[in-house]
Design a protein around this motif. Structure first.
Motif, short mmCIF file in Angstrom:
data_model
loop_
_atom_site.label_atom_id
_atom_site.label_comp_id
_atom_site.label_asym_id
_atom_site.label_seq_id
_atom_site.Cartn_x
_atom_site.Cartn_y
_atom_site.Cartn_z
N PRO A 172 17.02 -2.22 -6.37
CA PRO A 172 18.45 -2.00 -6.66
C PRO A 172 19.05 -1.00 -5.67
O PRO A 172 18.36 -0.07 -5.21
N ALA A 173 20.32 -1.15 -5.41
CA ALA A 173 21.00 -0.27 -4.45
C ALA A 173 21.00 1.17 -4.94
O ALA A 173 20.95 2.11 -4.15
N ARG A 174 21.00 1.36 -6.28
CA ARG A 174 21.07 2.73 -6.82
C ARG A 174 19.85 3.56 -6.46
O ARG A 174 19.90 4.79 -6.49
N LYS A 175 18.75 2.89 -6.12
CA LYS A 175 17.53 3.63 -5.76
C LYS A 175 17.83 4.61 -4.62
O LYS A 175 17.47 5.78 -4.68
N ARG A 176 18.50 4.12 -3.60
CA ARG A 176 18.83 4.96 -2.44
C ARG A 176 20.20 5.60 -2.56
O ARG A 176 20.45 6.64 -2.00
N GLY A 177 21.10 4.90 -3.25
CA GLY A 177 22.51 5.28 -3.20
C GLY A 177 22.82 6.57 -3.94
O GLY A 177 22.01 7.13 -4.62
N VAL A 219 6.38 -13.76 -0.73
CA VAL A 219 7.74 -13.23 -0.62
C VAL A 219 7.65 -11.76 -0.17
O VAL A 219 6.58 -11.16 -0.17
N GLY A 220 8.80 -11.22 0.21
CA GLY A 220 8.81 -9.83 0.66
C GLY A 220 8.77 -8.89 -0.53
O GLY A 220 9.12 -9.25 -1.65
N THR A 221 8.30 -7.68 -0.29
CA THR A 221 8.36 -6.63 -1.32
C THR A 221 9.33 -5.58 -0.80
O THR A 221 9.51 -5.47 0.41
N PRO A 222 9.91 -4.77 -1.65
CA PRO A 222 9.85 -4.80 -3.11
C PRO A 222 10.44 -6.07 -3.69
O PRO A 222 11.38 -6.64 -3.13
N PHE A 223 9.90 -6.45 -4.84
CA PHE A 223 10.44 -7.62 -5.53
C PHE A 223 11.81 -7.28 -6.11
O PHE A 223 12.70 -8.11 -6.14
N PHE A 224 11.90 -6.05 -6.58
CA PHE A 224 13.15 -5.59 -7.19
C PHE A 224 13.57 -4.32 -6.46
O PHE A 224 12.80 -3.36 -6.36
N ALA A 247 6.84 -1.59 -13.70
CA ALA A 247 7.91 -1.16 -12.80
C ALA A 247 7.41 -0.97 -11.37
O ALA A 247 8.07 -1.35 -10.41
N ARG A 248 6.22 -0.41 -11.25
CA ARG A 248 5.74 -0.14 -9.89
C ARG A 248 5.36 -1.42 -9.15
O ARG A 248 5.51 -1.50 -7.93
N ILE A 249 4.93 -2.44 -9.90
CA ILE A 249 4.64 -3.71 -9.22
C ILE A 249 5.95 -4.34 -8.75
O ILE A 249 6.05 -4.81 -7.62
N GLU A 250 6.96 -4.29 -9.60
CA GLU A 250 8.28 -4.80 -9.17
C GLU A 250 8.76 -4.08 -7.92
O GLU A 250 9.42 -4.66 -7.07
N ALA A 251 8.44 -2.79 -7.85
CA ALA A 251 8.88 -2.00 -6.70
C ALA A 251 7.94 -2.19 -5.50
O ALA A 251 8.18 -1.61 -4.43
N GLY A 252 6.87 -2.95 -5.67
CA GLY A 252 5.93 -3.20 -4.57
C GLY A 252 5.13 -1.97 -4.18
O GLY A 252 4.69 -1.84 -3.04
N LEU A 253 4.92 -1.06 -5.13
CA LEU A 253 4.18 0.18 -4.82
C LEU A 253 2.71 0.01 -5.18
O LEU A 253 2.36 -0.57 -6.20
N LEU A 254 1.87 0.56 -4.32
CA LEU A 254 0.43 0.34 -4.48
C LEU A 254 -0.18 1.31 -5.48
O LEU A 254 0.29 2.43 -5.64
N LEU A 255 -1.25 0.88 -6.10
CA LEU A 255 -2.04 1.75 -6.96
C LEU A 255 -3.45 1.85 -6.36
O LEU A 255 -4.11 0.83 -6.14
N LYS A 256 -3.84 3.10 -6.13
CA LYS A 256 -5.17 3.35 -5.58
C LYS A 256 -6.25 2.81 -6.52
O LYS A 256 -6.10 2.90 -7.74
N GLU A 257 -7.30 2.29 -5.95
CA GLU A 257 -8.45 1.69 -6.67
C GLU A 257 -8.07 0.38 -7.35
O GLU A 257 -8.91 -0.23 -7.99
N VAL A 258 -6.80 -0.06 -7.24
CA VAL A 258 -6.44 -1.37 -7.76
C VAL A 258 -5.99 -2.25 -6.59
O VAL A 258 -6.58 -3.30 -6.32
N ASP A 259 -4.97 -1.78 -5.87
CA ASP A 259 -4.47 -2.58 -4.75
C ASP A 259 -5.21 -2.27 -3.45
O ASP A 259 -5.18 -3.05 -2.52
#
Lengths: 535, 405, 534
Positions: free
Chosen positions: B400-405, B393-398, B231-243
């Motif tokens: 959804p509007a509900r994230k903010r809405g 491509v741009g991130t986030p990959f996924f 899920a976090r990769i789809e959201a384009g969020l970084l993981l410390k010591e990995v990304d």
């Protein structure tokens, strides 16, 4: 009858054997002469009490240079190093500090005392990694001589300057601090927990007649951190079969390369003819001849005992007389009926497979030093304990254990009495101190061997019982080891070389002096090192 | 020995897979069922409950609390209103990333910072000479993440004393779940509608039980780190010591990253007449950009399929997210030289079940980082390495509007 | 608002040297001193009515004659005094061992203790002089800071190297060997007499918390011998009119060149805007703008007190916090109605009078300090300035100032604010005097004890450290005051340091002030060139 060799090596300690192995591999006809019936010098395993095998003197391995292990193929000759995984520091109140290879566990353990320290501990470890990396270079080069300033020295010095300027500024500065600070001040820059500071700075006093608050001890700490096992800096381990197995592996490699190794062959003196070396005379009167004689003994023996002083210049003689040995440590080796039971960590556990350090506080170490400063052994000494049988079952009969206790301070020179009178009192002090942390200790001791600095000197020949063949202080390191102008393994007598721990880079089971000196000998003979003798 | 979080009694009973991993010294479930797919889909279509207690938590208080936090992080904390939350990284003096996390402003002079790894000493040392105290409250706070489209409905039914339905994105509210006082933040690590719940450990089990009970009708599933990783990769969020590698663990300079290099340039907010740690170095970097950048990649699906088909296999790329570094090459058709040379590496990659694409986060040379740029990534099929086409491509990959809405 | 080229914070001797140097280059300089008198630790105060008491520093033997000549201090009233007796060590039972400036007299004196030592002493004196001369070269030049140097500056490093090399390559190498040695080891190599060794080791203790067996002591022995001819012991020179007269001469020189020097003006804050120093704020709230600010205060006071830690980076602050500022000395000032009853007192006590009978005595005094206690039997270093300048006190009266070592700033038990702690220290000093200088106690008319805490409060010495940072190998040359910042500049642009916390170090040397001024001039020239170009 005089047999003729290409080279004779005086002393069958690990450096003498490494030296001989490299010379033999280059095709020289080499003979090693060891005074004792067994090889190894201070790197020996002896069965003093039936069934119990003690690493009588040196007891752990880390500094042995990986290039020597590889080039001499020591694992094939029987060398196996088993890692020491943890360090336990028991405290008088029943608490403890226990560090092991589980990073998070160690973090939490330190955080019980101070979260800040737990965080600083990682940073400290990284910094020392950089330092070990920075000095690794020095371990592999012969020191240049700034007083002579020949072309090779200038090249060497410029190379060093470049090496150090290539370091990040922070790293260079830390290196200077390590060379100049006290261990206590150094760890003070990182930590606030007394027991952690004490245990870390304890590495800085080993083999040294200085307290943890004296400048210079940070270097000794670094010296203990520059070892590497399988690419990991700072890792310490046991040699399977005790440290004597290290010597035996090297001896086996040397023999395979064609070296002759004689035990029970004490050398009485080095023979010099027309200003160049001619061989050695054994104590039994036999003479052996060679154009190259290398002494792996300490500088005192090499220059003041083995050779006629008339052959040597005054500046060397006075420098060797001013060279400081000052043995400060002893050993107590115990045979135990069962495993020791630590009050702070009762029962069997992984802590028995690691080191145990009796170093509850900096003041404790400092007080231990104070006693020695005024000429007595410490009433409450610093003790570094390992239980080899917990890792290597062959060291003791099943279920029983050997416990090796390195003890400091035990000054070679006592102001009152002699070591022969005080040996057992010293042993009692150590056992009493230990019993405070190991309640069952006194009931399980089957046999006790007390090794005083005098015993170290008598048995191994190390002057004043100094385990490093001379203190590792800035005045006695690198181009000052053993003396300014005489640090390049040569001596003023042509063909006479030094190859022991009294030369750069110093003590510990490292082998580097022996190898670097061999490089010098072979270069002087116009030979290339490393070439195998044809068969 | 791994520690147990305050929720361990529940998580261990549920963890039928017996798959755990070491998260900061705690046992954390990788997945509760033998596979993580169901847990992943809970994030995207129901609600997933994650135990995130192993995060490090710090509390900053005192008259200079805002000034201290502002000095610590790259974002402008004075713009953070009370009851608001910021995501931000923090840097060392050389402007290299140390860690990242959220800053919750609980009051005018009170903040809570979450971090992946211990930072107490650094936070305290940065506050030298300031009227602010930093306390490690990791053990004082248990934490849960409730993520997914139905998370709002579940919480709205449970939480008293706070209007969950009206809680905006990146805001926080204090309320109760049953008798337990909780802090609710509308934050998460999944890129979906979601909340994080912060509470005292003694209430942990009661709150867990209440959530599970109420969540039953809303598709709630306890979820583990495998689902979270996808899920976090789809959201384009970084993981410390990995990304990115923290400047504290990077043994060599080249392993370190600046916020700009990690795609976090937007968090660097210079502010008038105040300094934050690393500002000078980051100003210099802004003027002469680094040659490295972070990019989202989408691999060419037919290309993958073709490689597998060639050996008679279906495309076996679905499954768990990968944290192995994989080389990236300039496309063979690249104009102007340099074709085929390595230009970076993938740090995290996964097959996205919701997008039906193979996506990755990558560290890549800046001149290849613009969207649409065509490159090649390494793909190993049956022990043979191949290169397949991919594009930036741009991130986030996924998103959804509900994230903010 | 008036704009200065430089505001100098503090009116200590180094600050005055720096100010004078800059004023000579036509800089508009303002010196601001908090106290009513100039000189800082090198100043006099009327501690007893009608007396000029040297508050802390007594001896200006490390102040180079060359620098005094450069600044033309003689014209401003500086007059050196070199009494025939360099130092007298009290060895107990009313016995004394005096080292004279006359080598023959010294040999006779030592021969009473050991003929062999007496015979070796001239060689030792030569050895010490030569070593100190090599060290002097390092102290006279800016510290080598390899990472921050341009290739041209690195080439300039050759100059001191060649200069030192001329004194002998062997000597340079020997210095490398000797400097880290403990005083005890070095002295054991030379001498047998406990009294002589104890006495000679005292200079190894000054400026550090370490005892005679700790490494690095030899370096401090050499450091304290690197000024006026050490005669086998230490550089020593007194100033007519007291040490304050040196500071007064420096101030006069500064004023002559146009510097403005104000006393009774406390700087509360150094103003920083956008990472650059813009001036200072005074205690009254008044602000003074300046193109650069030069601080004579110790580094920690400068950075944490005057600039403020939040304006500096956390990693830098850690280093500032780690500077070893370790006051170990208290000072006891005595007003006497006559000299103590020692034969030839007037002659023998004219230099330094020491209680340091053996190395072990010093060692035990140090042991107490190691565990955070004041020494039960402290080492004393007494100067009676009225013996070379009777005008310092009313007729028939003498002044004596005693440096008491060890009185650590940080006590594990007790507190320097408690009378009981002060009284205990005073009692132990008087007991030692009874043992070593019987009859002295009866001469005392009045006294004033300055604990390390009072030295901090009175003179602004953080941690009571009169050296502004322990003089050890790890805090010298490019490691002083902070590794990476040994060129007098600081992370705050336009803020410079010029106090004893900088290379070459503490004591009345003028070195930091002189080298700081040189560095500032060079740096500002570069800045000017850069601004002109852009």
């Amino acid at each position: 009858m005089a047999r003729k060799y290409d080279a004779i090596v005086i002393g069958g300690g690990h450096n003498g054997l490494v030296h001989a192995a490299y010379l033999a591999r280059a095709g020289l006809d080499v003979c090693v002469l060891e005074r004792r019936p067994m090889l190894g010098g201070a790197t020996v395993t002896e069965e003093i009490f039936p069934g119990f095998r003690y690493s009588v003197f040196s007891y752990v391995v880390s500094l042995m240079r990986p290039d020597i292990i590889r080039e001499l193929d020591l694992p094939r000759h029987g060398l196996a190093i088993l890692p020491l995984e943890s360090t336990l520091t028991p405290l008088p109140d029943g608490d403890r500090l226990y560090r092991d290879s589980d990073h998070h566990r160690t973090w939490r353990e330190i955080a019980r005392f101070s979260i800040r320290d737990a965080e600083a501990y990682d940073e400290y470890g990284r910094s020392l990694f950089y330092m070990a990396r920075a000095v690794k270079h020095l371990l592999g080069i012969a020191p240049p001589d700034p007083a002579r300033l020949g072309p090779r020295d200038i090249r060497g010095l410029l190379g060093l300057a470049r090496h150090f300027l290539d370091l990040e500024p922070d790293q260079l500065h830390l290196l200077v601090k390590l060379m100049t600070m006290s261990a206590a001040d150094l760890v003070d820059e990182w930590f606030e927990t007394d027991v952690l500071k004490a245990t870390l700075s304890a590495s800085g006093i080993i083999g040294t007649f200085l307290g943890p608050r004296s400048p210079g001890t940070a270097y000794v700490l670094l010296h203990h951190y520059m070892g590497e096992i399988d690419g990991h800096f700072r890792a310490w381990g046991f040699a399977k079969g005790g440290t004597g197995a290290v010597a035996n592996a090297i001896a086996s490699a040397a023999r395979e390369a064609g070296a002759e190794i004689r035990t029970d062959a004490p050398v009485a003196r080095t023979l010099v003819k027309n200003g160049r070396v001619n061989g050695v005379a054994l104590a039994n009167g036999d003479e052996l001849h060679a154009k190259v004689v290398s002494s792996s003994l300490d500088p005192h023996r090499t220059f003041l005992d083995l050779i006629d002083e008339n052959q040597l210049p005054d500046d060397l003689l006075s420098a060797v007389r001013a060279y400081r040995f000052r043995g400060s440590s002893g050993k107590v080796n115990l045979a135990l009926d069962t495993a020791p039971d630590f009050a702070c960590m009762p029962g069997h556990g992984p802590h028995l497979r690691g080191a145990v350090s009796i170093s509850p506080s900096i003041d404790y170490l400092e007080r231990a030093y104070d006693d020695a400063k005024y000429g007595d052994f410490s009433r409450e000494p610093y003790i570094d304990i390992v239980i080899p049988s917990a890792i290597d079952p062959a060291m003791a009969p099943p279920g029983k254990h050997v416990m090796s206790c390195f003890v400091q301070y035990a000054p070679y020179e006592l102001r009152k009495g002699t070591w022969d009178e005080k040996r057992e009192a010293f042993g009692d002090t150590v056992v009493d101190t230990l019993a405070r942390y190991i309640p069952n200790l006194k009931d399980i001791i089957l046999h006790r061997q007390v090794v005083t600095p005098l015993d170290i000197e008598r048995t191994t020949g190390l002057t004043q019982g100094n385990i490093f063949q001379g203190e590792l202080t800035p005045s006695q390191l690198f181009f000052l080891r053993p003396a300014a102008g005489y640090a390049g393994y040569r001596t003023p007598v042509r063909g006479y070389y030094q190859c022991g721990s009294g030369t750069h880079p110093g003590g510990g089971i490292m082998g580097a002096p022996g190898k670097l000196a061999a490089g010098r000998v072979l270069a002087d003979l116009g030979r290339r090192s490393g070439g195998r003798r044809g068969r | 020995m791994l520690l147990e979080t305050p929720f361990h009694l529940r998580t261990t009973a549920l963890c039928r897979s017996r798959r755990w991993r070491n998260w900061s010294g705690y046992a954390a479930a990788l997945s509760y069922e033998p596979g993580h797919e169901y847990e992943y889909y809970a994030v995207r279509s129901g609600a997933a409950l994650f135990d995130i207690s192993p995060l490090r938590k710090y509390e900053v208080t005192g008259a200079d609390a805002a000034a201290l936090v502002d000095r610590l992080v790259t974002r402008n904390v004075f713009c953070c209103a009370e009851e608001q939350v910021l995501y931000t990284p923090w840097c060392d003096e050389a402007g290299k990333l140390i860690d990242d996390g959220t800053v919750q402003r609980l009051g005018a002079d009170m903040f809570r910072i979450t971090a992946a790894d211990p930072c107490l000493r650094w936070f305290q040392d940065c506050g030298l000479g300031m009227d602010a105290a930093v306390r490690d409250v990791t053990l004082d706070l248990a934490a849960l993440a409730l993520q997914g489209p139905t998370s709002r409905d579940i919480l709205a039914r449970l939480v008293t004393g706070a209007d969950i339905a009206a809680l905006p994105y990146f805001a926080l509210a204090e309320g109760h779940i049953g008798a337990a006082p909780v802090t609710i933040t509308r934050t998460g690590y999944t890129g979906d509608l979601g909340y994080e719940i912060w509470l005292a450990p003694e209430h942990a089990l009661a709150v867990w039980d209440a959530l599970v009970e109420t969540g039953r009708g809303f598709g709630l599933a306890p979820a583990g780190l495998d689902a979270l990783d996808v899920a976090r990769i789809e959201a384009g969020l970084l993981l410390k010591e990995v990304d990115y590698v923290s400047s504290w663990t990077a043994l060599i300079e080249s392993r370190k990253s600046s916020p700009y290099e990690a795609g976090l340039g937007w968090t660097v907010q210079p502010r008038p007449s105040r300094d934050f740690v690393g500002q000078k170095a980051l100003e210099r970097e802004a003027a002469t950009p680094s040659e490295w950048a972070l990019a989202g990649l989408e691999a060419d699906w037919p290309g993958i399929e073709k490689r597998f088909a060639a050996v008679g296999l279906p495309p076996l790329v679905a499954g768990r997210a990968s944290r192995d570094a994989v080389p990236i090459y300039a496309g063979a058709a690249r104009q102007g030289g340099g074709a085929g040379r390595q230009i970076g590496y993938i740090t995290s990659a996964t097959f996205s079940p919701i997008l039906k694409k193979y996506i990755a986060l990558a560290t890549i040379r800046r001149d290849f980082a613009e969207q649409g740029s065509r490159i090649e990534v390494e793909l190993t099929v049956e022990f043979v390495r191949h290169r397949v086409p991919a594009r930036v491509v741009g991130t986030p990959f996924f998103d959804p509007a509900r994230k903010r809405g | 608002m008036k704009q200065y080229d430089a505001v100098v914070v503090g009116g200590g001797h180094n600050a005055l040297v720096a100010a004078t140097r800059l004023a000579c280059e036509r800089w508009k300089v303002l010196v601001l001193e908090r106290r009513p008198v100039l000189g800082g630790a090198a100043s006099a105060a009327e501690i007893f009515p009608g007396c000029a008491v040297n508050v802390a520093a007594q001896d200006a033997g490390l102040f180079p004659a060359g620098l005094a000549a450069d600044l033309d201090l003689a014209a401003h009233g500086l007059e050196w005094i070199h009494p025939p007796a360099l130092a007298t060590s009290l060895t107990g039972g009313g016995e004394a061992l005096t080292l004279w400036r006359d080598p023959a007299r010294t040999m006779d004196e030592i021969a009473r203790h050991s003929r062999a030592d007496a015979a070796r002493f001239p060689d030792w004196a030569d050895h010490l002089r030569t070593m100190a001369r090599v060290l002097r070269v390092a102290l006279d030049h800016p510290a080598p800071t390899p990472h921050e140097m341009t290739p041209r500056e690195r080439l300039r490093l050759l100059r001191p190297l060649i200069q030192a090399g001329r004194l002998g390559k062997r000597t340079v190498v020997e210095l490398l060997r000797v400097a880290p040695l403990p005083a005890r080891d070095l002295l054991d190599d030379w001498f047998a007499s406990d009294a002589l060794k104890g006495m000679l080791a005292t200079t190894a203790l000054a400026g550090s918390r370490h005892g005679p067996s700790a490494m690095g002591g030899a370096l401090r022995m050499l450091y304290h011998a690197a000024g006026h001819d050490p005669h086998g012991f230490r550089s020593s020179a007194f100033v007519k009119g007291g040490i304050g007269a040196l500071s007064a001469a420096l101030a006069a020189a500064a004023r002559t060149h146009g510097a403005e020097v104000r006393t009774g003006t406390e700087v509360e804050r150094i103003l920083v805007e956008d990472g650059a120093a813009t001036g200072v704020a005074l205690a009254g709230g008044e602000e003074t703008a300046a193109r650069c600010v030069i601080s004579g205060a110790d580094p920690r006071r400068t950075f944490f007190g005057l600039v403020g830690a939040p304006r500096l980076g956390p990693e830098f602050n850690r280093n500032v916090g780690n500077i070893q500022l370790r006051g170990t000395t208290a000072v006891l000032h005595l007003l006497l109605d006559g000299l103590p009853p020692l034969p030839d007192a007037a002659e023998r006590l004219a230099g330094h009078t020491l209680v340091a009978p053996t190395l072990d005595y010093l060692e035990r005094a140090n042991d107490d300090a190691k565990y955070g206690r004041a020494s039960a039997s402290p080492h004393l270093d007494m100067v009676i300035p009225t013996l070379h300048d009777p005008t310092l006190a009313p007729d028939g009266r003498h002044l004596a100032s005693i440096q008491i070592r060890y009185a650590p700033y940080h006590l594990r038990e007790g507190n320097w604010e408690h009378d009981a702690t002060r009284d205990a220290l005073l009692a132990s000093v008087l007991a030692v005097l009874d043992d070593f200088l019987p009859g002295m106690r009866d001469r005392i008319v009045d006294y004033r004890l300055l604990t390390p805490l009072e030295l901090e409060a009175e003179l602004g010495l953080t941690g009571g450290d009169e050296y502004h940072g322990q003089m050890g190998l790890d805090q010298m040359l490019f490691m002083r005051p902070i590794a990476g910042w040994a060129r007098y500049a600081t992370p705050v642009e336009g803020l410079f340091l010029c106090g004893s916390g900088c290379h070459p170090g503490g004591g009345v040397t003028g070195g930091p002030g002189r080298l700081a001024a040189g560095a500032i001039l060079r740096e500002r020239k570069q800045v000017a060139r850069f601004t002109r170009r852009s």
